[in-house]
Design a protein around this motif. Sequence first.
Motif, mmCIF file in Angstrom:
data_model
loop_
_atom_site.group_PDB
_atom_site.id
_atom_site.type_symbol
_atom_site.label_atom_id
_atom_site.label_comp_id
_atom_site.label_asym_id
_atom_site.label_seq_id
_atom_site.Cartn_x
_atom_site.Cartn_y
_atom_site.Cartn_z
ATOM 1 N N GLY A 59 33.761 -6.209 35.335
ATOM 2 C CA GLY A 59 34.645 -6.124 34.181
ATOM 3 C C GLY A 59 33.942 -6.514 32.892
ATOM 4 N N LEU A 60 33.083 -7.530 32.959
ATOM 5 C CA LEU A 60 32.297 -7.937 31.787
ATOM 6 C C LEU A 60 31.370 -6.808 31.364
ATOM 7 C CD1 LEU A 60 31.271 -9.941 29.668
ATOM 8 C CD2 LEU A 60 29.887 -11.011 31.462
ATOM 9 N N THR A 61 30.777 -6.130 32.322
ATOM 10 C CA THR A 61 29.923 -4.990 32.023
ATOM 11 C C THR A 61 30.731 -3.891 31.304
ATOM 12 O OG1 THR A 61 28.474 -5.449 33.891
ATOM 13 C CG2 THR A 61 28.443 -3.200 33.023
ATOM 14 N N THR A 62 31.923 -3.602 31.815
ATOM 15 C CA THR A 62 32.770 -2.585 31.203
ATOM 16 C C THR A 62 33.146 -2.969 29.777
ATOM 17 O OG1 THR A 62 33.657 -1.880 33.333
ATOM 18 C CG2 THR A 62 34.977 -1.367 31.386
ATOM 19 N N ALA A 63 33.586 -4.223 29.575
ATOM 20 C CA ALA A 63 33.963 -4.680 28.231
ATOM 21 C C ALA A 63 32.771 -4.594 27.285
ATOM 22 C CB ALA A 63 34.499 -6.105 28.298
ATOM 23 N N THR A 64 31.603 -4.965 27.751
ATOM 24 C CA THR A 64 30.391 -4.913 26.929
ATOM 25 C C THR A 64 30.072 -3.474 26.544
ATOM 26 O OG1 THR A 64 29.563 -6.897 28.002
ATOM 27 C CG2 THR A 64 27.951 -5.549 26.837
ATOM 28 N N GLN A 65 30.224 -2.561 27.458
ATOM 29 C CA GLN A 65 29.966 -1.152 27.161
ATOM 30 C C GLN A 65 30.932 -0.629 26.102
ATOM 31 O OE1 GLN A 65 30.240 0.321 31.176
ATOM 32 N NE2 GLN A 65 28.022 0.308 31.459
ATOM 33 N N VAL A 66 32.191 -1.057 26.146
ATOM 34 C CA VAL A 66 33.156 -0.627 25.130
ATOM 35 C C VAL A 66 32.744 -1.173 23.764
ATOM 36 C CG1 VAL A 66 35.553 -0.810 24.355
ATOM 37 C CG2 VAL A 66 35.059 -0.359 26.754
ATOM 38 N N VAL A 67 32.357 -2.445 23.698
ATOM 39 C CA VAL A 67 31.920 -3.034 22.423
ATOM 40 C C VAL A 67 30.679 -2.302 21.916
ATOM 41 C CG1 VAL A 67 31.133 -5.120 21.248
ATOM 42 C CG2 VAL A 67 32.901 -5.288 23.003
ATOM 43 N N PHE A 68 29.755 -2.000 22.810
ATOM 44 C CA PHE A 68 28.527 -1.290 22.441
ATOM 45 C C PHE A 68 28.844 0.066 21.848
ATOM 46 C CE2 PHE A 68 25.034 1.622 23.663
ATOM 47 C CZ PHE A 68 23.996 1.048 22.947
ATOM 48 N N GLY B 288 36.988 -35.664 30.590
ATOM 49 C CA GLY B 288 35.858 -36.417 31.123
ATOM 50 C C GLY B 288 34.933 -35.618 32.007
ATOM 51 N N TYR B 289 35.169 -34.317 32.123
ATOM 52 C CA TYR B 289 34.311 -33.431 32.903
ATOM 53 C C TYR B 289 33.788 -32.339 31.985
ATOM 54 C CZ TYR B 289 36.754 -35.566 36.821
ATOM 55 O OH TYR B 289 37.290 -36.463 37.695
ATOM 56 N N ILE B 290 32.559 -31.907 32.211
ATOM 57 C CA ILE B 290 31.990 -30.840 31.387
ATOM 58 C C ILE B 290 32.850 -29.593 31.485
ATOM 59 C CG2 ILE B 290 30.073 -29.191 31.229
ATOM 60 C CD1 ILE B 290 29.357 -31.723 29.908
ATOM 61 N N HIS B 291 33.184 -29.057 30.338
ATOM 62 C CA HIS B 291 33.901 -27.783 30.247
ATOM 63 C C HIS B 291 32.834 -26.717 29.949
ATOM 64 C CE1 HIS B 291 37.179 -30.572 29.823
ATOM 65 N NE2 HIS B 291 38.076 -29.632 29.562
ATOM 66 N N ASN B 292 32.404 -26.002 30.976
ATOM 67 C CA ASN B 292 31.296 -25.054 30.793
ATOM 68 C C ASN B 292 31.670 -23.849 29.940
ATOM 69 O OD1 ASN B 292 29.218 -26.383 32.228
ATOM 70 N ND2 ASN B 292 30.202 -25.809 34.146
ATOM 71 N N GLY B 293 32.917 -23.455 29.933
ATOM 72 C CA GLY B 293 33.326 -22.329 29.096
ATOM 73 C C GLY B 293 32.654 -21.027 29.480
ATOM 74 N N ALA B 294 32.607 -20.733 30.770
ATOM 75 C CA ALA B 294 31.951 -19.501 31.216
ATOM 76 C C ALA B 294 32.604 -18.265 30.605
ATOM 77 C CB ALA B 294 31.975 -19.418 32.743
ATOM 78 N N ASP B 295 33.922 -18.275 30.518
ATOM 79 C CA ASP B 295 34.601 -17.164 29.853
ATOM 80 C C ASP B 295 34.717 -17.443 28.358
ATOM 81 O OD1 ASP B 295 35.922 -14.704 29.609
ATOM 82 O OD2 ASP B 295 37.885 -15.593 29.990
ATOM 83 N N ASP B 296 35.028 -18.667 27.997
ATOM 84 C CA ASP B 296 35.241 -19.069 26.602
ATOM 85 C C ASP B 296 34.100 -19.960 26.118
ATOM 86 O OD1 ASP B 296 36.361 -19.594 24.129
ATOM 87 O OD2 ASP B 296 37.870 -20.958 24.896
ATOM 88 N N ASN B 297 32.991 -19.424 25.615
ATOM 89 C CA ASN B 297 32.836 -18.031 25.348
ATOM 90 C C ASN B 297 31.436 -17.566 25.740
ATOM 91 O OD1 ASN B 297 33.493 -15.445 24.423
ATOM 92 N ND2 ASN B 297 32.693 -15.892 22.408
ATOM 93 N N ALA B 298 30.944 -18.112 26.850
ATOM 94 C CA ALA B 298 29.657 -17.626 27.339
ATOM 95 C C ALA B 298 29.715 -16.135 27.643
ATOM 96 C CB ALA B 298 29.215 -18.409 28.568
ATOM 97 N N SER B 299 30.891 -15.632 28.010
ATOM 98 C CA SER B 299 31.015 -14.196 28.289
ATOM 99 C C SER B 299 30.774 -13.364 27.033
ATOM 100 C CB SER B 299 32.386 -13.875 28.893
ATOM 101 O OG SER B 299 33.436 -14.148 27.984
ATOM 102 N N GLY B 300 31.296 -13.797 25.891
ATOM 103 C CA GLY B 300 31.073 -13.084 24.626
ATOM 104 C C GLY B 300 29.616 -13.125 24.209
ATOM 105 N N VAL B 301 28.980 -14.284 24.384
ATOM 106 C CA VAL B 301 27.557 -14.422 24.052
ATOM 107 C C VAL B 301 26.723 -13.519 24.948
ATOM 108 C CG1 VAL B 301 25.603 -16.039 24.069
ATOM 109 C CG2 VAL B 301 27.793 -16.743 23.089
ATOM 110 N N ALA B 302 27.029 -13.499 26.246
ATOM 111 C CA ALA B 302 26.305 -12.619 27.173
ATOM 112 C C ALA B 302 26.475 -11.160 26.771
ATOM 113 C CB ALA B 302 26.792 -12.843 28.601
ATOM 114 N N ALA B 303 27.686 -10.786 26.384
ATOM 115 C CA ALA B 303 27.927 -9.403 25.954
ATOM 116 C C ALA B 303 27.060 -9.056 24.752
ATOM 117 C CB ALA B 303 29.413 -9.200 25.625
ATOM 118 N N LEU B 304 27.007 -9.933 23.764
ATOM 119 C CA LEU B 304 26.185 -9.647 22.575
ATOM 120 C C LEU B 304 24.708 -9.542 22.915
ATOM 121 C CD1 LEU B 304 28.727 -10.024 20.871
ATOM 122 C CD2 LEU B 304 27.325 -11.327 19.272
ATOM 123 N N LEU B 305 24.221 -10.431 23.774
ATOM 124 C CA LEU B 305 22.808 -10.369 24.158
ATOM 125 C C LEU B 305 22.493 -9.043 24.849
ATOM 126 C CD1 LEU B 305 22.278 -14.027 25.409
ATOM 127 C CD2 LEU B 305 21.337 -12.996 23.321
#
Length: 194
Positions: free
Chosen positions: A185-194, A32-49
């Motif tokens: 950490g998100l920056t580091t993970a994104t750099q590895v994917v890049f 009954g509460y919004i599940h924003n999903g900041a890690d699952d999976n806004a983090s992946g979307v941010a990395a791709l952008l």
Amino acid sequence: GEGPLANETIVVGAHYDHVGYGNRSNSNGPFGYIHNGADDNASGVAALLEIIDALHRSGWQPRRSIIFAFWDGEEINLLGSRHWVRQPTVPREGVKLAINADMVGRLTNGRLEVAGTRTAEGLRHLFSSPRLPDDLRLDFTWEYKENSDHWPFYERRIPFVMFHTGLHGDYHRPSDDAHLINHAGLTTATQVVF
């Protein structure tokens, strides 16, 4: 892509859907509460952008073509990626690798999970770069699960790599919110994917 490998494709994806208000089948509660999903999976979307922006700014022209895919319906049996694999926008036989960024926003103790490196020769070596930060540890898991958008590619024998920073107590809960993201950490993970 540019040159003789331009007809080959790498698909780089992340899912942007989550579970809304949550229910017994898709949430660990409370419901009954919004599940924003900041890690699952806004983090992946941010990395791709960020990767798209970095590729554009760098002016680098890859040898293979790259498709960036933002999948919907991942939380409902991988609907978006399953649909694309059934009806791809490029010849499926030309897809040489699928890269999936799912939950890359909670890097803990420098551990970044890299799944799928056994699906093609040389993948583990590719990511074992001496240029990685000293405090980053790649965990080349041997376990493959039908738990994200890499799976429809794997079912079609297309090699994949999935990046993930691990499950946590906020997984599929309303508490998975932006203030808990490890931005460095998100920056580091994104750099590895890049």
